[in-house]
Design an enzyme around this catalytic site. Structure first.
Site, mmCIF file in Angstrom:
data_model
loop_
_atom_site.group_PDB
_atom_site.id
_atom_site.type_symbol
_atom_site.label_atom_id
_atom_site.label_comp_id
_atom_site.label_asym_id
_atom_site.label_seq_id
_atom_site.Cartn_x
_atom_site.Cartn_y
_atom_site.Cartn_z
ATOM 1 N N ASP A 102 -8.020 38.332 -45.284
ATOM 2 C CA ASP A 102 -7.705 37.130 -44.520
ATOM 3 C C ASP A 102 -8.712 37.034 -43.390
ATOM 4 O O ASP A 102 -9.621 37.867 -43.282
ATOM 5 C CB ASP A 102 -6.274 37.174 -43.987
ATOM 6 C CG ASP A 102 -5.640 35.781 -43.920
ATOM 7 O OD1 ASP A 102 -6.199 34.920 -43.212
ATOM 8 O OD2 ASP A 102 -4.610 35.553 -44.574
ATOM 9 N N HIS A 148 -9.259 31.111 -45.133
ATOM 10 C CA HIS A 148 -8.769 32.408 -44.649
ATOM 11 C C HIS A 148 -9.765 33.522 -44.987
ATOM 12 O O HIS A 148 -9.397 34.569 -45.508
ATOM 13 C CB HIS A 148 -7.400 32.721 -45.253
ATOM 14 C CG HIS A 148 -6.276 31.938 -44.637
ATOM 15 N ND1 HIS A 148 -5.787 32.191 -43.377
ATOM 16 C CD2 HIS A 148 -5.554 30.886 -45.117
ATOM 17 C CE1 HIS A 148 -4.805 31.339 -43.103
ATOM 18 N NE2 HIS A 148 -4.647 30.529 -44.139
ATOM 19 N N GLU A 159 -4.093 26.271 -46.717
ATOM 20 C CA GLU A 159 -4.478 25.915 -45.343
ATOM 21 C C GLU A 159 -5.994 25.785 -45.153
ATOM 22 O O GLU A 159 -6.564 26.329 -44.212
ATOM 23 C CB GLU A 159 -3.899 26.943 -44.367
ATOM 24 C CG GLU A 159 -2.371 26.981 -44.379
ATOM 25 C CD GLU A 159 -1.801 27.997 -43.433
ATOM 26 O OE1 GLU A 159 -0.679 27.771 -42.920
ATOM 27 O OE2 GLU A 159 -2.435 29.040 -43.195
#
Length: 791
Positions: free
Chosen positions: A215, A290, A355
Site C-alpha cells: 500500500d 495505493h 480509491e
C-alpha cells in the site's frame, strides 16, 4: 487455536472409543450450556451420558496410508501426550481392534462435503468421520470445544474434570469462503504473529487469509528483481507518536526507520504453515493506486516522475498512482506478479483497484495517448482496461483476479471476482453478471471500526461495529435469485491498521468479532441466534483467556438506551450488555460503581440532571469498562426541533430530537450523541409548545481538528413568543483558535432574563472551509452540536 507448541491439553487418558451410530437430521437448537461450539454446528443432538477421560493413554487410529490425516492425528497425539504425560500413540486401522480399551478413531466416510464431518461421543467413546483431511481437521477443532476451555491453556490444569459430553454432530459450512484480511502495510507485523493468527482462523473454522502486502505506507514482500521495493518502499519516517492524518512527510536528509518486510523464505514458511491448517492465503498487490511505496522506489512508473517518499500516515486523495500509458508499468507489474505467483499456490491474486483518483491520468500525455489508441472515452474505462490487461496476464499463469468493487467501474474484467466493500450494491451487480463475489461491506465487516463506545476504547479510525452487528450480517442479499446467489462465495472481516500499531492491538480488534464472523460464514442462516451466541460466548471468552488472546471486553461494556417521557420530564433508561445475564451495577452520583453498588434489575426513571456510571461484573470483578452517560433534564427536553440545514445522516446524534434528548456528548465525535453539519450553519428553532419562563439557554459544541470538526465562528441565541419576531438575548464569538490542538468541548450560554417565551432559536455559524495549513484545507468544515439546553 494458538501455536500448537504453546497449547497444552490436560487429560488423563481416554476410555474405549468406538464407532457411533448416524446423526439424526435435527437442528442444533437448545444446546446445553456445557456445549459451546463456535461456529454453531449444522446439526447437533445431545446423547445420554458423557465420556470421562481416564488416567491412561490411548491409541489414535487413522486410515491406513493417509498421510494428511495422520498429520492431524499426530498433532492431536502430541498435544495430549505432552500435556497429560500419558502415552497417546498413533496406529493405522479402520476400526478399533478387539481388546483395545482406549482409542480415538478417525474413520473415512464417503458422501460428506469436502469440509464437512461427523462427530459422535458418549460413555463408550468418540468417532470422527470425514471424507477429506480438511474435514477431519475441523472435526478435531470441534472436539477441542467439547472439552473444558482449559484445553486451550498453556499448562496442565489438575482441577478440571475432563469430560466430553454425549453428542452426535453432523456439520458442514454454508459458504466456501470464510475470510479475514490483515493489512500489514500501514503497520508491519512479524511472521510469528501472522502464523499465530492463522492458528486462530483454524480454531474458528475459517479458511481464507487475505494478506494485504502493499500500500502507500509500505511494501512488505521481497521481489528479487526489484530490490528497491524493500530497500526503500518498506521503510518510512517514524511518526508513530502523532495522529495518523497529521504526520508530516519524510524530511530531506532524514532517515526512514519504521517498517519491515517479509523475505520470500518468510512467505514460503507462512504459506506452508497455513496449508497445514487448511487456510488458503490470498496475497494483495495494490494497483493502479495505493502504490506510493513502489513509486518511492521506482518513480518512473508514475505519470509525473516524482520524486516520492513513503508516506508515514494518511494520504488523500490517492493521486500518485501507476501510469497506464507507460509500457514499463506493465513490465514491472508482470515481473512482480510472476514472483508473487510462485510463492502462493492458491488460485486467486487480489490486485486492489480501489480509491484511484484519475487527476494525473487526465493531465498525462501518455495516458491520453493510450486512451486514444485503445478507443477509451473516459478515465474510468482506462482503469477497466488496466484491470483487464492484468487479468489476462494472471489468467495466462493459471490464476484468477480479484479486486475491490471499484473494478466494476468502466466495465468488469471477464473472469474477475469482486470484493464488495462499499455496501452490497457492487456485489449484487457482479453476481447478476455471473461473477463470483466476497461480501465485506464496511458496515458489518470492517473490524478496524470501534466495537464499543469510543470514549472507553483505544483510538480508532471511526465507525461503530459491535459484536451484535457483525453477527447480524447476511452475506447473500435478498435481491438475488437462486442462480445469482450461487456466486456469493462468502463473508470476510477486514482489519485495516492505520490505528492498529501492535500485535496486541490487532488481537484486540479481531476478537471476539472473529467468532461472530466465523458463524456468519459457517452456520446455516436459520440456525443462527444472537441469544444463543451470547450464551456460547461465555465459554469462548474463557478459551481466549486460556489461549492468551488479547480479546476486547467491549461486549461487557454497559450500553445506556434512554427514552423520554416529555410530560413527566423523565427519562426511562435501559441498561444492557452484549453478554448473557450480566450483573450490571450502577451509580447516579458520578462515582465509579463496584460489585456492591446498586444492581440493575429494571429500567430506571431519571427526572433530574444526572451522571450515570455503570459496569458489568462477574464474580465480583469488573469485566468491561465503566461507561458514563450524562443526562441533562431541562425545559426543552423532548421538544421538536426545526433545522434550516439538515444534519448529515452519518452524524445524526439521536435523530430529529437529538438536540433536545437530554444526552450530552463525549470527546468522541462518533459516539452517536453529536449532530454534524458539513459546511452548513446550525440554525435550530425549538418549539416549547406553550409560553414558558426561560432564564438561560446553552448549546454544546465540539472541536476535533483531526476529524475536520471546528467550533462555530459565532453563536447567536434568540427567543420569540410567536415564532416570527425574535429577540436576540446573547452572542458569542472566537470560541477557540482554529489551530488549537487536541479535542475540546465547550458550552456556550446566554441569559434570557426569565422571559416567558415559546420559541428558542440558536444560530451557530460554520467556519465554512478548513483553514490554510490544515490537512483538509479548502474542504468543507464540520460543525458539531450535542444539546440545546433550556433552563
Amino acid at each position: 487455536m494458538k501455536n500448537i507448541a504453546k497449547i497444552c491439553l490436560l487429560a488423563a487418558g481416554l476410555a474405549l472409543l468406538a464407532a457411533c451410530g448416524p446423526v439424526r437430521t435435527v437442528p442444533s437448537a437448545g444446546l446445553a450450556p456445557e456445549i459451546s461450539v463456535i461456529p454453531r454446528p449444522l446439526k447437533l443432538e445431545r446423547r445420554p451420558g458423557e465420556l470421562l477421560l481416564a488416567p491412561k493413554g490411548a491409541v489414535i487410529l487413522v486410515p491406513p496410508g493417509d498421510v494428511e490425516v495422520r498429520g492431524t492425528a499426530a498433532e492431536l497425539a502430541d498435544r495430549l501426550s505432552r500435556c497429560t504425560q500419558a502415552a497417546f500413540r498413533l496406529a493405522e486401522g479402520n476400526s478399533i481392534p478387539a481388546g483395545v480399551s482406549n482409542a480415538i478413531l478417525f474413520k473415512k466416510a464417503a458422501g460428506l462435503a469436502a469440509e464437512g464431518y461427523r462427530l459422535a461421543a458418549g460413555p463408550e467413546g468418540v468417532t470422527l468421520e470425514a471424507s477429506t483431511p480438511q474435514g477431519f481437521f475441523y472435526a478435531v477443532q470441534t472436539l477441542y470445544q467439547l472439552l473444558p476451555p482449559a484445553i486451550y491453556g498453556r499448562t496442565p490444569d489438575t482441577m478440571v474434570r475432563w469430560v466430553v459430553p454425549g453428542v452426535a454432530i453432523e456439520d458442514a459450512p454454508r459458504y466456501p469462503w470464510r475470510g479475514l484480511m490483515l493489512d500489514v502495510s500501514r503497520h508491519f507485523f512479524p511472521k510469528e504473529f501472522v502464523k499465530s493468527l492463522i492458528d486462530d482462523l483454524a480454531m474458528h473454522k475459517m479458511n481464507t487469509f487475505h494478506w494485504h502486502l502493499t500500500d502507500d505506507q509500505g511494501w512488505r514482500i521481497e521481489i528479487k528483481k526489484y530490490p528497491k521495493l524493500t530497500e526503500i518502499g518498506a521503510w518510512r519516517a517514524d511518526r508513530e507518536n502523532k495522529p495518523w492524518n497529521e504526520r508530516e512527510p519524510l524530511k530531506e536528509g532524514e532517515r526512514a526507520t519504521y517498517g519491515g518486510f517479509y523475505t520470500q523464505e518468510d512467505i514460503r514458511e507462512v504459506v506452508a504453515y497455513a496449508k497445514s491448517r487448511y487456510v488458503t492465503i490470498v496475497p494483495e498487490i495494490e494497483m493502479p493506486g495505493h502504490c506510493m511505496s513502489a513509486l518511492a522506489a521506482y518513480p518512473q512508473l508514475s505519470c509525473t516522475g516524482g520524486p516520492f517518499t513513503v508516506p508515514p500516515g494518511g494520504v488523500w486523495p490517492i493521486v500518485n498512482v501507476y501510469c497506464p500509458g507507460n509500457d514499463e508499468t506493465f513490465s514491472f507489474l508482470e515481473d512482480v506478479l510472476t514472483e508473487v505467483i510462485a510463492l502462493f499456490p492458491g488460485d486467486t491474486i487480489h490486485i486492489g483497484g480501489d480509491e484511484v483518483d484519475k487527476m494525473n491520468w487526465k493531465a498525462c500525455p501518455k495516458c491520453q495517448a493510450r486512451m486514444k489508441a485503445e478507443g477509451l472515452k473516459t478515465e474510468e474505462e482506462l482503469q477497466s482496461w488496466f484491470i483487464r490487461r492484468i487479468e489476462k496476464f494472471l489468467n495466462s499463469k493459471g490464476k484468477k483476479l480479484m479486486g475491490w468493487d471499484e473494478i466494476l467501474e468502466g466495465g468488469l474484467a471477464p473472469n474477475a471476482a469482486v470484493m464488495s466493500w462499499r455496501g452490497t450494491e457492487g456485489g449484487i451487480a457482479a453476481a447478476r453478471d455471473k461473477h463470483d463475489v466476497v461480501m465485506t461491506p464496511t458496515s458489518y465487516c470492517y473490524i478496524d471500526y470501534y466495537q464499543g463506545r469510543p470514549d472507553v476504547e483505544p483510538p480508532g479510525i471511526g465507525g461503530y461495529l459491535p459484536l451484535s452487528k457483525v453477527y447480524a450480517f447476511e452475506p447473500t442479499p435478498s435481491e438475488l435469485g437462486s442462480d445469482e446467489a450461487r456466486h456469493i462465495l462468502g463473508p470476510q472481516a477486514n482489519l485495516w491498521t492505520e490505528y492498529v500499531p501492535t500485535t496486541s492491538q490487532a488481537e484486540y480488534m479481531t476478537f471476539p468479532r472473529l467468532a461472530a464472523m466465523a458463524e456468519v460464514g459457517w452456520s446455516a442462516k436459520d440456525a443462527r441466534s444472537w441469544k444463543d451466541l451470547t450464551a456460547r460466548m461465555t465459554a469462548q471468552y474463557e478459551r481466549y483467556d486460556r489461549a492468551g488472546i488479547n480479546y476486547a471486553r467491549s461486549a461487557f461494556n454497559v450500553e445506556c438506551t434512554p427514552s423520554i417521557d416529555p410530560a413527566a420530564k423523565t427519562m426511562i433508561v435501559r441498561l444492557e450488555t452484549e453478554t448473557r445475564n450480566p450483573d450490571i451495577r450502577y451509580t447516579l452520583d458520578g462515582t465509579d460503581p463496584g460489585p456492591k453498588s446498586s444492581r440493575y434489575a429494571a429500567p430506571l426513571g431519571i427526572d433530574r440532571t444526572t451522571i450515570l456510571r455503570a459496569g458489568a461484573f462477574e464474580n465480583g470483578k469488573l469485566r468491561g469498562a465503566i461507561t458514563e452517560t450524562r443526562f441533562t433534564v431541562h425545559k426543552a427536553m423532548g421538544k421538536p426541533v426545526n433545522l434550516t440545514h439538515p444534519y448529515k445522516d452519518a452524524y445524526a446524534g439521536g435523530g430529529p430530537f437529538g438536540l433536545t434528548d437530554g444526552l450530552r456528548g463525549t470527546k468522541s465525535h462518533i459516539d452517536g450523541r453529536w449532530q454534524g453539519f458539513e459546511g452548513d450553519d446550525l440554525e435550530a428553532v425549538i418549539d416549547l409548545g406553550a409560553p414558558t419562563t426561560v432564564s438561560r439557554i446553552t448549546a454544546g459544541f465540539l472541536q476535533n481538528l483531526g476529524a475536520w470538526v471546528f467550533f462555530p465562528e459565532s453563536v447567536e441565541f434568540a427567543v420569540s413568543t410567536d415564532g416570527r419576531d425574535y429577540r436576540v438575548v446573547g452572542r458569542a464569538a472566537n470560541l477557540a483558535p482554529l489551530d488549537a490542538g487536541g479535542t475540546m468541548m465547550k458550552d456556550v450560554s446566554a441569559d434570557a432574563g426569565k422571559a416567558a417565551v415559546r420559541f428558542i432559536r440558536v444560530r451557530a455559524k460554520n467556519i465554512g472551509l478548513c483553514p490554510p495549513g490544515h490537512p483538509g484545507a479548502g474542504r468543507k468544515a464540520w460543525l458539531f452540536c450535542d444539546e440545546i439546553i433550556v433552563e
